[in-house]
Write a protein that holds these residues in place. Sequence first.
Motif, PDB file in Angstrom:
ATOM      1  N   UNK A  73       0.815  -1.213   0.000  1.00  0.00           N
ATOM      2  CA  UNK A  73       0.000   0.000   0.000  1.00  0.00           C
ATOM      3  C   UNK A  73       0.847   1.260   0.000  1.00  0.00           C
ATOM      4  N   UNK A  74       2.165   1.118  -0.190  1.00  0.00           N
ATOM      5  CA  UNK A  74       3.046   2.275  -0.088  1.00  0.00           C
ATOM      6  C   UNK A  74       2.858   3.251  -1.230  1.00  0.00           C
ATOM      7  N   UNK A  75       2.184   2.845  -2.296  1.00  0.00           N
ATOM      8  CA  UNK A  75       2.010   3.731  -3.440  1.00  0.00           C
ATOM      9  C   UNK A  75       0.847   4.698  -3.241  1.00  0.00           C
ATOM     10  N   UNK A  76      -0.046   4.403  -2.310  1.00  0.00           N
ATOM     11  CA  UNK A  76      -1.155   5.305  -2.067  1.00  0.00           C
ATOM     12  C   UNK A  76      -0.957   5.990  -0.716  1.00  0.00           C
ATOM     13  N   UNK A  77      -1.733   7.026  -0.497  1.00  0.00           N
ATOM     14  CA  UNK A  77      -1.619   7.757   0.763  1.00  0.00           C
ATOM     15  C   UNK A  77      -2.255   6.960   1.885  1.00  0.00           C
ATOM     16  N   UNK A  78      -1.480   6.665   2.916  1.00  0.00           N
ATOM     17  CA  UNK A  78      -2.003   5.928   4.055  1.00  0.00           C
ATOM     18  C   UNK A  78      -2.605   6.902   5.058  1.00  0.00           C
ATOM     19  N   UNK A  79      -3.404   6.377   5.928  1.00  0.00           N
ATOM     20  CA  UNK A  79      -4.079   7.203   6.916  1.00  0.00           C
ATOM     21  C   UNK A  79      -3.423   7.064   8.282  1.00  0.00           C
ATOM     22  N   UNK A  80      -3.751   8.005   9.164  1.00  0.00           N
ATOM     23  CA  UNK A  80      -3.264   7.929  10.542  1.00  0.00           C
ATOM     24  C   UNK A  80      -3.749   6.636  11.190  1.00  0.00           C
ATOM     25  N   UNK A  81      -4.998   6.236  10.910  1.00  0.00           N
ATOM     26  CA  UNK A  81      -5.534   5.011  11.487  1.00  0.00           C
ATOM     27  C   UNK A  81      -4.746   3.783  11.085  1.00  0.00           C
ATOM     28  N   UNK A  86      -1.575   3.715  10.154  1.00  0.00           N
ATOM     29  CA  UNK A  86      -0.272   3.792  10.830  1.00  0.00           C
ATOM     30  C   UNK A  86      -0.420   3.347  12.285  1.00  0.00           C
ATOM     31  N   UNK A  87      -1.490   3.801  12.941  1.00  0.00           N
ATOM     32  CA  UNK A  87      -1.725   3.423  14.336  1.00  0.00           C
ATOM     33  C   UNK A  87      -1.920   1.919  14.469  1.00  0.00           C
ATOM     34  N   UNK A  88      -2.678   1.305  13.545  1.00  0.00           N
ATOM     35  CA  UNK A  88      -2.896  -0.142  13.592  1.00  0.00           C
ATOM     36  C   UNK A  88      -1.586  -0.907  13.460  1.00  0.00           C
ATOM     37  N   UNK A  89      -0.748  -0.501  12.521  1.00  0.00           N
ATOM     38  CA  UNK A  89       0.511  -1.216  12.319  1.00  0.00           C
ATOM     39  C   UNK A  89       1.452  -1.040  13.502  1.00  0.00           C
ATOM     40  N   UNK A  90       1.418   0.148  14.111  1.00  0.00           N
ATOM     41  CA  UNK A  90       2.311   0.408  15.258  1.00  0.00           C
ATOM     42  C   UNK A  90       1.744  -0.136  16.559  1.00  0.00           C
ATOM     43  N   UNK A  91       0.464  -0.509  16.559  1.00  0.00           N
ATOM     44  CA  UNK A  91      -0.150  -1.008  17.782  1.00  0.00           C
ATOM     45  C   UNK A  91      -0.411   0.071  18.806  1.00  0.00           C
ATOM     46  N   UNK A  92      -0.732   1.285  18.316  1.00  0.00           N
ATOM     47  CA  UNK A  92      -1.009   2.411  19.212  1.00  0.00           C
ATOM     48  C   UNK A  92      -2.322   3.060  18.778  1.00  0.00           C
ATOM     49  N   UNK A 120      -4.550   8.877  18.552  1.00  0.00           N
ATOM     50  CA  UNK A 120      -4.085  10.039  19.310  1.00  0.00           C
ATOM     51  C   UNK A 120      -2.567  10.003  19.497  1.00  0.00           C
ATOM     52  N   UNK A 121      -2.004   8.801  19.689  1.00  0.00           N
ATOM     53  CA  UNK A 121      -0.555   8.686  19.870  1.00  0.00           C
ATOM     54  C   UNK A 121       0.173   9.071  18.581  1.00  0.00           C
ATOM     55  N   UNK A 122      -0.344   8.623  17.439  1.00  0.00           N
ATOM     56  CA  UNK A 122       0.265   9.017  16.161  1.00  0.00           C
ATOM     57  C   UNK A 122       0.200  10.525  16.001  1.00  0.00           C
ATOM     58  N   UNK A 123      -0.931  11.118  16.357  1.00  0.00           N
ATOM     59  CA  UNK A 123      -1.079  12.571  16.269  1.00  0.00           C
ATOM     60  C   UNK A 123      -0.061  13.276  17.156  1.00  0.00           C
ATOM     61  N   UNK A 124       0.182  12.733  18.353  1.00  0.00           N
ATOM     62  CA  UNK A 124       1.171  13.332  19.247  1.00  0.00           C
ATOM     63  C   UNK A 124       2.568  13.299  18.638  1.00  0.00           C
ATOM     64  N   UNK A 125       2.893  12.195  17.988  1.00  0.00           N
ATOM     65  CA  UNK A 125       4.201  12.105  17.323  1.00  0.00           C
ATOM     66  C   UNK A 125       4.298  13.149  16.211  1.00  0.00           C
ATOM     67  N   UNK A 139       5.875   5.686   9.408  1.00  0.00           N
ATOM     68  CA  UNK A 139       5.521   6.833   8.568  1.00  0.00           C
ATOM     69  C   UNK A 139       6.554   7.032   7.462  1.00  0.00           C
ATOM     70  N   UNK A 140       7.833   6.897   7.797  1.00  0.00           N
ATOM     71  CA  UNK A 140       8.881   7.061   6.784  1.00  0.00           C
ATOM     72  C   UNK A 140       8.785   5.976   5.721  1.00  0.00           C
ATOM     73  N   UNK A 141       8.533   4.748   6.155  1.00  0.00           N
ATOM     74  CA  UNK A 141       8.491   3.623   5.214  1.00  0.00           C
ATOM     75  C   UNK A 141       7.341   3.767   4.224  1.00  0.00           C
ATOM     76  N   UNK A 142       6.236   4.362   4.686  1.00  0.00           N
ATOM     77  CA  UNK A 142       5.077   4.525   3.809  1.00  0.00           C
ATOM     78  C   UNK A 142       4.986   5.924   3.217  1.00  0.00           C
ATOM     79  N   UNK A 143       6.045   6.707   3.424  1.00  0.00           N
ATOM     80  CA  UNK A 143       6.112   8.058   2.846  1.00  0.00           C
ATOM     81  C   UNK A 143       4.900   8.891   3.250  1.00  0.00           C
ATOM     82  N   UNK A 144       4.547   8.769   4.522  1.00  0.00           N
ATOM     83  CA  UNK A 144       3.372   9.505   4.992  1.00  0.00           C
ATOM     84  C   UNK A 144       3.669  10.996   5.025  1.00  0.00           C
ATOM     85  N   UNK A 145       2.756  11.775   4.492  1.00  0.00           N
ATOM     86  CA  UNK A 145       2.864  13.231   4.546  1.00  0.00           C
ATOM     87  C   UNK A 145       1.636  13.780   5.265  1.00  0.00           C
TER      88      UNK A 145
END
Length: 344
Positions: A4-12, A14-20, A23-28, A47-53
Amino acid sequence: MAGQTRRKVTIGEIADEAGVSNATVSKVLNGRSDVSAATRARVQEIMDRHHYQRRRPRRRGGLVDLVMNELDSLWSIEIIRGAQETLAEAGIGMVLSAVHGTSSGTGEWLEQIATRRSDGAILVVSDLTPRQRARLAAVKVPFVLVDPIGTVEAGVPTIGATNWAGAVSAVEHLIGLGHRRIAHLAGPRQLLCSRARADGYRAAMERAELTVPEGWLRFGEFNDRSGHGELSRLLDETAAAGQPLPTAVFAASDLQAFGAYTALRERGLRIPEDISVVGFDDLPVTRWSHPTLTTVRQPLHDMAAMAARTLVRLIDGEEVDLPRVELSTRLVERESTAPPGPAG
């Protein structure tokens, strides 16, 4: 999230993959310090691996709607001041709308928001229907509720006050002075804040093992006319029944308390020598009344300011950690309360 790295991922995601949490992703993203180093590193790596902006904040200089039931009360002025000052600091203008009633009615204000493409809305004592919430979501207008009428859906940002605790403190103050016959002029029955204050009154009376005579808890409106009328009827009915009058009155708003002042003076009763009076709100005028009014301070200005700050965060794409916030109330003792007189 593999592939899924070619499309824009969501905060949700990222949170699922990190297990947080989201709100924690937002704090980061916002550089908050209350995240452990290990969690921060894990979230940042994903976030870096998925080129999250991060979504770019909306440009300042936009407009926010403040929607209220009325604009001509002292209570409303405090709300307006708190919201306007905070939004001005953020470089955002404010548009006022009045719906004139306890319900948001036809939703004309909603269509006006959609037409002028407001950046967000602060809804004060508005009964937001599912249809209206869906309309706000459709036009991508974030919103915050202040002191809502009814039950609010989970996840809706809401700012309120500790109404129950404030009422308890008012009644316990009167009980501590020696009062045992305490009446309550409540606000509109359909409002959550009114019911919370009435429940606080009942709880304090029950805790002190004091009974509430029939007709001594009276629901009305948050204005002086209601306070005057309801207390006048209470006093007349009590006197007609040959029963002792209350020695204290707890009003659910300062304006109701001032209406009670008039009703008592019309009957030649002195404040606080004959009957003590406590209000709720701590409007500026309470310090100028005669006698000055003992009241529960509801931080109206601060509630509106927090609602505005929360809305600015939503406009900027941030997560809100605590959807429901209740600011503390506190009793402010002045001249309108004293121990009961000899007849009490």
